[in-house]
Write a protein that holds these residues in place. Structure first.
Motif, PDB file in Angstrom:
ATOM      1  N   ILE A 113       0.841  -1.189   0.000  1.00 32.21           N
ATOM      2  CA  ILE A 113       0.000   0.000   0.000  1.00 32.21           C
ATOM      3  C   ILE A 113       0.882   1.247   0.000  1.00 32.21           C
ATOM      4  O   ILE A 113       0.581   2.229  -0.682  1.00 32.21           O
ATOM      5  N   ASP A 114       1.991   1.193   0.757  1.00 27.63           N
ATOM      6  CA  ASP A 114       2.921   2.318   0.773  1.00 27.63           C
ATOM      7  C   ASP A 114       3.473   2.598  -0.617  1.00 27.63           C
ATOM      8  O   ASP A 114       3.597   3.755  -1.021  1.00 27.63           O
ATOM      9  N   LYS A 115       3.797   1.545  -1.335  1.00 25.16           N
ATOM     10  CA  LYS A 115       4.338   1.726  -2.680  1.00 25.16           C
ATOM     11  C   LYS A 115       3.309   2.365  -3.604  1.00 25.16           C
ATOM     12  O   LYS A 115       3.642   3.204  -4.440  1.00 25.16           O
ATOM     13  N   LYS A 116       2.046   1.980  -3.448  1.00 28.13           N
ATOM     14  CA  LYS A 116       0.991   2.550  -4.287  1.00 28.13           C
ATOM     15  C   LYS A 116       0.721   4.012  -3.935  1.00 28.13           C
ATOM     16  O   LYS A 116       0.411   4.822  -4.800  1.00 28.13           O
ATOM     17  N   LEU A 117       0.826   4.357  -2.668  1.00 29.92           N
ATOM     18  CA  LEU A 117       0.507   5.704  -2.226  1.00 29.92           C
ATOM     19  C   LEU A 117       1.706   6.647  -2.234  1.00 29.92           C
ATOM     20  O   LEU A 117       1.547   7.845  -1.998  1.00 29.92           O
ATOM     21  N   HIS A 118       2.895   6.122  -2.506  1.00 29.54           N
ATOM     22  CA  HIS A 118       4.105   6.936  -2.441  1.00 29.54           C
ATOM     23  C   HIS A 118       4.010   8.156  -3.355  1.00 29.54           C
ATOM     24  O   HIS A 118       4.339   9.278  -2.950  1.00 29.54           O
ATOM     25  N   TYR A 119       3.578   7.960  -4.583  1.00 27.59           N
ATOM     26  CA  TYR A 119       3.486   9.068  -5.539  1.00 27.59           C
ATOM     27  C   TYR A 119       2.492  10.124  -5.048  1.00 27.59           C
ATOM     28  O   TYR A 119       2.767  11.315  -5.113  1.00 27.59           O
ATOM     29  N   GLN A 120       1.336   9.693  -4.559  1.00 31.55           N
ATOM     30  CA  GLN A 120       0.325  10.644  -4.105  1.00 31.55           C
ATOM     31  C   GLN A 120       0.821  11.443  -2.903  1.00 31.55           C
ATOM     32  O   GLN A 120       0.598  12.652  -2.812  1.00 31.55           O
ATOM     33  N   ILE A 121       1.503  10.774  -1.991  1.00 30.05           N
ATOM     34  CA  ILE A 121       2.012  11.460  -0.804  1.00 30.05           C
ATOM     35  C   ILE A 121       3.078  12.465  -1.207  1.00 30.05           C
ATOM     36  O   ILE A 121       3.092  13.603  -0.722  1.00 30.05           O
ATOM     37  N   GLN A 122       3.984  12.070  -2.120  1.00 26.09           N
ATOM     38  CA  GLN A 122       5.015  12.998  -2.587  1.00 26.09           C
ATOM     39  C   GLN A 122       4.395  14.204  -3.285  1.00 26.09           C
ATOM     40  O   GLN A 122       4.843  15.333  -3.121  1.00 26.09           O
ATOM     41  N   LYS A 123       3.361  13.962  -4.075  1.00 26.77           N
ATOM     42  CA  LYS A 123       2.697  15.038  -4.795  1.00 26.77           C
ATOM     43  C   LYS A 123       2.047  16.015  -3.818  1.00 26.77           C
ATOM     44  O   LYS A 123       2.158  17.237  -3.978  1.00 26.77           O
ATOM     45  N   LEU A 124       1.372  15.495  -2.800  1.00 29.11           N
ATOM     46  CA  LEU A 124       0.732  16.358  -1.807  1.00 29.11           C
ATOM     47  C   LEU A 124       1.754  17.153  -1.006  1.00 29.11           C
ATOM     48  O   LEU A 124       1.552  18.343  -0.730  1.00 29.11           O
ATOM     49  N   THR A 125       2.845  16.521  -0.624  1.00 27.33           N
ATOM     50  CA  THR A 125       3.869  17.256   0.122  1.00 27.33           C
ATOM     51  C   THR A 125       4.529  18.312  -0.756  1.00 27.33           C
ATOM     52  O   THR A 125       4.858  19.398  -0.282  1.00 27.33           O
ATOM     53  N   ARG A 126       4.709  18.001  -2.042  1.00 21.69           N
ATOM     54  CA  ARG A 126       5.289  18.974  -2.965  1.00 21.69           C
ATOM     55  C   ARG A 126       4.362  20.178  -3.112  1.00 21.69           C
ATOM     56  O   ARG A 126       4.806  21.320  -3.123  1.00 21.69           O
TER      57      ARG A 126
ATOM     58  N   GLU B 270      13.393  26.290  -9.610  1.00 27.42           N
ATOM     59  CA  GLU B 270      12.888  25.865 -10.909  1.00 27.42           C
ATOM     60  C   GLU B 270      12.007  24.637 -10.745  1.00 27.42           C
ATOM     61  O   GLU B 270      12.339  23.725  -9.989  1.00 27.42           O
ATOM     62  N   ASP B 271      10.887  24.614 -11.430  1.00 29.34           N
ATOM     63  CA  ASP B 271       9.957  23.501 -11.363  1.00 29.34           C
ATOM     64  C   ASP B 271      10.468  22.369 -12.244  1.00 29.34           C
ATOM     65  O   ASP B 271      10.528  22.494 -13.466  1.00 29.34           O
ATOM     66  N   LEU B 272      10.852  21.252 -11.623  1.00 26.21           N
ATOM     67  CA  LEU B 272      11.411  20.130 -12.371  1.00 26.21           C
ATOM     68  C   LEU B 272      10.351  19.329 -13.113  1.00 26.21           C
ATOM     69  O   LEU B 272      10.675  18.531 -13.985  1.00 26.21           O
ATOM     70  N   LEU B 273       9.079  19.548 -12.780  1.00 26.05           N
ATOM     71  CA  LEU B 273       8.020  18.797 -13.448  1.00 26.05           C
ATOM     72  C   LEU B 273       7.767  19.299 -14.871  1.00 26.05           C
ATOM     73  O   LEU B 273       7.094  18.638 -15.653  1.00 26.05           O
ATOM     74  N   LYS B 274       8.306  20.468 -15.211  1.00 22.31           N
ATOM     75  CA  LYS B 274       8.096  20.957 -16.574  1.00 22.31           C
ATOM     76  C   LYS B 274       8.993  20.245 -17.579  1.00 22.31           C
ATOM     77  O   LYS B 274       8.821  20.385 -18.774  1.00 22.31           O
ATOM     78  N   TYR B 275       9.974  19.488 -17.114  1.00 21.76           N
ATOM     79  CA  TYR B 275      10.865  18.738 -17.998  1.00 21.76           C
ATOM     80  C   TYR B 275      10.314  17.327 -18.214  1.00 21.76           C
ATOM     81  O   TYR B 275      10.841  16.350 -17.724  1.00 21.76           O
ATOM     82  N   HIS B 276       9.244  17.224 -18.927  1.00 21.55           N
ATOM     83  CA  HIS B 276       8.665  15.923 -19.236  1.00 21.55           C
ATOM     84  C   HIS B 276       8.956  15.605 -20.700  1.00 21.55           C
ATOM     85  O   HIS B 276       9.244  16.505 -21.497  1.00 21.55           O
ATOM     86  N   PRO B 277       8.900  14.350 -21.094  1.00 25.89           N
ATOM     87  CA  PRO B 277       9.212  14.000 -22.481  1.00 25.89           C
ATOM     88  C   PRO B 277       8.186  14.583 -23.447  1.00 25.89           C
ATOM     89  O   PRO B 277       6.998  14.600 -23.174  1.00 25.89           O
ATOM     90  N   ASN B 278       8.677  15.054 -24.573  1.00 21.23           N
ATOM     91  CA  ASN B 278       7.818  15.604 -25.611  1.00 21.23           C
ATOM     92  C   ASN B 278       7.766  14.600 -26.757  1.00 21.23           C
ATOM     93  O   ASN B 278       8.791  14.315 -27.380  1.00 21.23           O
TER      94      ASN B 278
END
Length: 138
Positions: free
Chosen positions: A79-92, A115-123
């Protein structure tokens, strides 16, 4: 006897009313439950280590408690592995909102903002073949 029974009933009724006012009346969150499990595990482990000095602890209830808590924690790992992304996103998001509030108060230059690192996504447009572009240009 009847007076004692009435006293017990009034005390039980008072406890029922208090139980409805607890913040956990609707349940507790996943993170709170995980935190409490870790806290209980640490307390049991310290108790075990203090009791273990020279004494046999075979069959002691704290050993069973440690095993049960450890099994619960192991079951929480997927469950921790599944929620890791959501928790990181909320803390960010919370960190960025705190930073924005502090930046607006201090009126810092735009060059000092992180600088926002999320803007460097693949195009996907850049994934085309370079050879086909060179042939078309000729």
């Amino acid at each position: 006897m009847k007076v004692g029974l009435d006293t017990v009933r009034s005390k039980v009724q008072a406890l029922k009313v208090k139980a409805d006012n607890f913040p956990t009346a609707d349940g507790i969150s996943y993170l709170e439950a995980k935190h409490l499990l870790h806290l209980n595990y640490c307390q049991s482990l310290v108790y075990y280590l203090l009791k273990a000095k020279g004494f046999s602890i075979e069959g002691h209830p704290v050993v069973g408690s440690l095993v049960k808590i450890r099994l619960f924690l192991e079951k929480l790992r997927p469950i921790d592995k599944k929620l890791h992304y959501q928790i990181q996103k909320l803390t960010r998001v919370s960190d960025s909102s705190i930073e924005k509030a502090s930046l607006s108060e201090k009126e810092v230059d735009a060059s000092q903002e992180p600088e926002d690192l999320l803007k460097y996504h693949p195009n996907p447009d850049y994934l085309g073949s370079k050879i086909s572009k060179a042939v078309e240009a000729s």
